[in-house]
Design a protein around this motif. Structure first.
Motif: not given
Length: 89
Positions: A23-27, A29, A49, A69, A72-73
């Motif tokens: 989970r990254v920034n509330g999402s 993956y 995502k 994005e 970062a992920v």
């Protein structure tokens, strides 16, 4: 390895193996691989995502196409996989 069936835009179905989830920034993956595209250098890897809404019975995943994005992920998954002994066959 857990797998998911991903429906392509052309109506085809692709079975992807789930390597890791984060989970990254509330999402949410998923790091996935396509075992049918494996070669000498390993399998093709994809980041998906989850775009489903809270309370949805099934997840709805899209390929991450935004470079910022994705990078970062990818870095998060890279750290996760460095911390565990991962081997895919």
């Amino acid at each position: 390895m857990e797998t998911i069936i991903f429906d392509g835009e052309d109506g085809s179905q692709i079975e992807l193996g789930v390597v890791a989830q984060t989970r990254v920034n509330g999402s949410v993956y998923l790091l996935t691989v396509d075992p049918e595209e494996s070669g000498e250098e390993g399998s093709a890897a994809y980041i998906l995502k989850d775009t489903s809404e809270d309370g949805d019975k099934d997840g709805c995943y899209v390929f991450v196409e935004d470079d910022t994005e994705f990078d970062a992920v990818y870095k998060v998954f890279e750290v996760m996989l460095d911390e565990i002994d991962f081997e895919y066959e």
